[in-house]
Design a protein around this motif. Sequence first.
Motif, PDB file in Angstrom:
ATOM      1  N   ARG A 104     -61.994  27.130  30.092  1.00  0.00           N
ATOM      2  CA  ARG A 104     -62.962  27.159  28.994  1.00  0.00           C
ATOM      3  C   ARG A 104     -62.383  27.856  27.780  1.00  0.00           C
ATOM      4  NH1 ARG A 104     -67.057  27.822  32.755  1.00  0.00           N
ATOM      5  NH2 ARG A 104     -67.041  30.087  32.588  1.00  0.00           N
ATOM      6  N   LYS A 105     -61.694  28.936  28.050  1.00  0.00           N
ATOM      7  CA  LYS A 105     -61.146  29.721  26.959  1.00  0.00           C
ATOM      8  C   LYS A 105     -60.126  28.898  26.176  1.00  0.00           C
ATOM      9  CE  LYS A 105     -58.628  33.892  26.257  1.00  0.00           C
ATOM     10  NZ  LYS A 105     -57.657  34.627  27.063  1.00  0.00           N
TER      11      LYS A 105
ATOM     12  N   GLY B 176     -61.766  26.174  23.886  1.00  0.00           N
ATOM     13  CA  GLY B 176     -62.497  26.518  22.653  1.00  0.00           C
ATOM     14  C   GLY B 176     -63.966  26.163  22.804  1.00  0.00           C
ATOM     15  N   ASN B 177     -64.657  26.023  21.686  1.00  0.00           N
ATOM     16  CA  ASN B 177     -66.106  25.804  21.704  1.00  0.00           C
ATOM     17  C   ASN B 177     -66.444  24.367  22.105  1.00  0.00           C
ATOM     18  OD1 ASN B 177     -68.794  25.407  21.215  1.00  0.00           O
ATOM     19  ND2 ASN B 177     -68.820  26.786  19.446  1.00  0.00           N
ATOM     20  N   PHE B 178     -66.841  24.237  23.382  1.00  0.00           N
ATOM     21  CA  PHE B 178     -67.094  22.917  23.942  1.00  0.00           C
ATOM     22  C   PHE B 178     -68.158  22.155  23.143  1.00  0.00           C
ATOM     23  CE2 PHE B 178     -68.981  19.895  26.872  1.00  0.00           C
ATOM     24  CZ  PHE B 178     -67.864  19.359  27.490  1.00  0.00           C
ATOM     25  N   GLN B 179     -69.260  22.871  22.874  1.00  0.00           N
ATOM     26  CA  GLN B 179     -70.394  22.240  22.204  1.00  0.00           C
ATOM     27  C   GLN B 179     -69.996  21.698  20.827  1.00  0.00           C
ATOM     28  OE1 GLN B 179     -73.218  21.388  23.294  1.00  0.00           O
ATOM     29  NE2 GLN B 179     -73.995  20.664  21.318  1.00  0.00           N
ATOM     30  N   SER B 180     -69.287  22.498  20.062  1.00  0.00           N
ATOM     31  CA  SER B 180     -68.984  22.060  18.700  1.00  0.00           C
ATOM     32  C   SER B 180     -67.938  20.937  18.709  1.00  0.00           C
ATOM     33  CB  SER B 180     -68.530  23.236  17.831  1.00  0.00           C
ATOM     34  OG  SER B 180     -67.193  23.556  18.110  1.00  0.00           O
TER      35      SER B 180
ATOM     36  N   GLU C 292     -55.920  25.285  20.367  1.00  0.00           N
ATOM     37  CA  GLU C 292     -57.179  25.258  21.128  1.00  0.00           C
ATOM     38  C   GLU C 292     -57.339  23.832  21.596  1.00  0.00           C
ATOM     39  OE1 GLU C 292     -60.615  26.510  19.039  1.00  0.00           O
ATOM     40  OE2 GLU C 292     -60.524  28.554  19.831  1.00  0.00           O
TER      41      GLU C 292
ATOM     42  N   SER D  98     -59.723  21.203  20.094  1.00  0.00           N
ATOM     43  CA  SER D  98     -59.550  20.648  18.752  1.00  0.00           C
ATOM     44  C   SER D  98     -58.758  19.349  18.754  1.00  0.00           C
ATOM     45  CB  SER D  98     -58.864  21.677  17.845  1.00  0.00           C
ATOM     46  OG  SER D  98     -57.562  21.920  18.341  1.00  0.00           O
TER      47      SER D  98
ATOM     48  N   ARG E  63     -78.233  26.227  12.782  1.00  0.00           N
ATOM     49  CA  ARG E  63     -77.307  27.319  13.094  1.00  0.00           C
ATOM     50  C   ARG E  63     -76.255  27.463  11.995  1.00  0.00           C
ATOM     51  NH1 ARG E  63     -76.686  26.071  19.456  1.00  0.00           N
ATOM     52  NH2 ARG E  63     -78.839  26.563  19.991  1.00  0.00           N
TER      53      ARG E  63
END
Lengths: 866, 110, 236
Positions: free
Chosen positions: A54-55, A58-62, B46, B49, C165
């Motif tokens: 997960r780290k 990065g941000n999965f949702q975005s 990341e 991305s 958000r």
Amino acid sequence: MKLWLHLRRWWRSFGQHRVVKDDIDDELHFHMEMRTAENVASGMSPDQAAREARKRFGNFQSVREECRDTRGASFGETIIQDVRFGARMLRKKPGFTAIAILTLTLGIGANTAIFSFINAILLRSLPYDEPDRIVQIWERDMRGTSINTSPRNFVDFRTEARSFQGLAVYRPVFWVFPGIQEPERVQGLRASPALFSVLRANPILGRIPTAEEDALDHDTVMVLSHRLWQRHFGGRTNIIGSTLTLEGSTTFTVIGVMPPGFNFPNPQTEFWMPTAFRSRHLKDSARAVRGHEMIGRLATGVPIEQARAEMDSIVQRIVKQFPNTDQIAGAKVIPLHEEITGNFQPTLLILFGAVGLVLLIACANVANLLLVRSVTRQKEMAIRSALGASRIRIIRQLLAESVLLSLAGGIAGVLLAFWLTHLLVTLAPSNVPRLAEIRVDRVALVFTFAVSLLTGIFSGLFPAIHASKVDLLGTLNDGGKGSSGGLRSQRARSILVIAQIAVALVLLVGAGLLVKSLVRLQSVDLGFDPKGLYFADVDTKCDFPVQLKQRIEALSGDYSAGLVILPPCPARKFFSSISFAVERPPVPGDSLYAMRNDVSTSYFKTMGIPLLKGRIFTEEDPQREMVINDTLARRYFPNEDPIGKRIVFEGGTISNLCTIVGIVRSVRQTSPAKPAAPEFFRRIGCPLSMTLVVRSHSDLKTVSTAIRREARLVDSTLAVGEIKSAEMNLARTLAEQKFRMTLLSGLALTALLLAAIGIYGILAYAVTQRTHEIGIRMALGAPRSNVLWLVFRQGMKLAIIGVGLGVIAALGLSRFMTSFLFEVTPTDPLTFFGIALLLFTIASIACWLPARRATKVDPMVALRCE
Amino acid sequence: MPTTKAELLQGTLDLLILTTLQADPLHGYGIAQKLQQRSDDVLVVEEGSLYPALYRMEEKGWIDAEWGKSENNRRAKFYSLTRSGRKQLKEETAIWERVCRAITLVLQTA
Amino acid sequence: MQTTIPLIQLNNIEKVFLTDEVETHALSGIELEIRHGDYVSISGPSGCGKSTLLSILGLLDSPTRGSYELRGEPIEHLDYAQRARVRNREIGFIFQSFNLIGDLTVQENIELPLTYRGLTAAERKERVDETLTKVGMTARAKHYPAQLSGGQQQRVAVARALGGRPSILLADEPTGSLDSKNGEAVMALLRELHAEGATICLVTHDERYARDAQRTVHLFDGRIVTNKPALQPGAE
């Protein structure tokens, strides 16, 4: 290329956006799992491995959101949102919605109705197998006119032509059927048996004639139409093989019944019989004895041009071989569909053009309404834009509304079209081809759907683009009414109104020209008085019409009667002219043509045709004396007295010379629109069919009853055909003109109404927008007349520009109507002037109403409301 | 050169992805792995991305995507270079090399 | 790493309006930095350029000169569509006149910015419920704006701003159309949001509310006259 890619993506995502979303999730989860698995493989605990994955991700949702965004994954869903919101907005403004839908209903409904005509008549193929291979064949004279063929020539065509699978000739015949209650004169066809194979038509009962029945004494078999079978024989199946004695003497055998839709060559034809040629018709001297129409089916792979060339060469061979008996120039080979519908095509295209223009005006009206609304909705659009709606998104949302409107208009339009089509079919003249086939069918519905969609986009796109150009600052900060936007839209709306007026003027001019033509046509001097004149087709046993005529003349009262082969003015397809020569030193290259008509002596008196010179032949004359009309006299005997001149006809010899004994006034024979042609009359003998002419002060019903009663007294097995007044005949002749005029006028008036609403709307809105300004003016002491003029001027300016542009456009377009006009030029100044005046009058009423309202503005209220 | 920092970064990522796809079609995870190996673990982006970049490039028509079976027999989406993608790769590589030469030059002269 | 880059960095911003060939300098020489978690107030007399500055911050308008970096990225070169996208993702607007769309329900108004992104209906619903709860308007979800009081409408507007958000809330005189009681409630809501970590930029001419902020920026005639940490009510 890029657009294509987008469209493809959109298409792919449309309706399956959920799948696309799941695909994205799938893909991303696959990545996480792979990473986790590898982490585990490198020795981490499952928990630790998942965290590490997960780290690194990065941000999965975005990431997911961004992917979807690029993909336009939610296209289908947002469309649904747009539509739902659009529907709600429309429900909230029922007045606006109703007017817009009504306007579109008119436009789309009229389009669907006219399209149904075009579809049934021009687009749908004929109800035969491989209909585009069926052709109509004419011979053609020196002037290029279509003429029909003779049995003798037909036999040559049939044996020599290689381009056809089959050729068939036919001619109409009439027989009186005994009927269930009273005898009825029925139209039928004598045709080569090959007719059925050319059309590939099969009976539903029994059989069709065989090739052998194309011979004398074998031609007494008959195939019935479905209608005649039902009407006269109650649909009995045992009718096949039974014999039928008609007119007391001739016996036929019924061999078959055709299916309901079969009505070649026209719906009036109710039975078919083989045609046998008499030996005298098959002599070379009889090549000019015409009277037969011809159709054929092209052989496989043969193009129509080849058939045309072959027929031409056969005709030329015949003419070369028999120069004295026949004078034709060649042949015409025309697709049957074109032959049937060709005459009506220009009318349909003009109407289709007109109805398209009406739809354009309707679009402009709706666009105008939408523009007004976009001004009042500027704030909403600005908020949406501030919240991140792209311009495309805003345009799409507004388009969803206009498309919803037009689809609603389309649905209502279809209902209107069902009714309208029915109405038009009833109004349509009976000679409109394929009239029975006209209805709103699936093709028309698809057309309507497409038109509705286009209409929605067309009327909505401009206002939507307009509304999407949001002035963010001015609108979001309070009090900003976006006056600059209002001005911008005012200009756009003005352009639309000008265009509407111009288009309406074009249509009105077209309608005006047709109205004037029809008025001219109706007041034309026919050469006889149609009032109190009646025609009845009578059968061919020679003594029957003569006795009937005598009985009618003997009736008490004011009856007079005559007999004629070709009565004037029921428009006939053919008036074959015959060439003739005058007994005098021949003038080289001088070919003389005239129409030949045989009449009884009493014909001229009954018709009211005055004798100008000489006398009329007597009842005893053995067809050696003739009367000519003054057109013939003027054209062919300009400087001499025709009386006493002797004439020989084409194909005739010196032994049958005729002497001119009198001159009568000319009559418009073919149609009121055509000037009288040269014509000569001889005493009537015993032709195939003739018409009884009756003049009486009594009405149609009384006259019909009298004629039918007398006919029964002469011979109870015979009957006369339909009895018509000359006025009915004339009306029928003018029916097509009238139909065209009525429709175009209707469309033009609709256009006028819509344009008037358009100009009224823009002014009414301008007044509400300028209330404040008007209030200031009035507070400063402006008189009411000043305010009235202020508003009135604004509207009339548009009207003047619109009329100006419309006149220019109409001058350019009206020449397309030349063939429909009668004694009116396409640029008729009076029509143009009158129509312009009409438009100005309507426009000033439309301007005056809001202008008057402007003068009622209360300065105090107007100033306070700001 | 009007290129902003973001565009530069984005452009570099695109270039790297295109390079990895030069030989065979790969799924997203495969691309990430290959990037990491190729750069001797120096370049670690990341991984998330990658995907918006892939979708963007698919949109532009540089790469094509097709669902297939992965090495461990799972449903996976494989990306491959299109013709216009190859062209893009060539152009970007040329630009990149020019920039590198320029930087090296500057560093050497400094 | 993001802590080193300010959320918003304005350098020497100038805004000139051209009206009838007369140049009006609405803003000049504006330097402003807003960091994550900041609560900045912009105040000054009417006509001082507050709203113009806020419009530029919110990407509703572009400066005539100067640079504007959002998360270290310059935004001058963005086209219309990209600006719409940034507004949608990064910025939450709260207007003086609420600017709710009258033809949409409370729920739909809040959902609106979310429909401009690729969120599923379920995800949108979740966000809407969440923000409605936050502003205490759950009971009114199906109402239309006209059925609400001014204070309630503004709370819906705040909810709409939050739903996306955003990185920053831009509030333009949020109490301007409210009575003092409702105004106070909205300001309390903003304080609460800030306490939870929201970045807020507030334009107000009301000194009382300006003091809510950590930092106040005073504008006069289009220039920043003071830019200093605010005196917290209790800290005097």
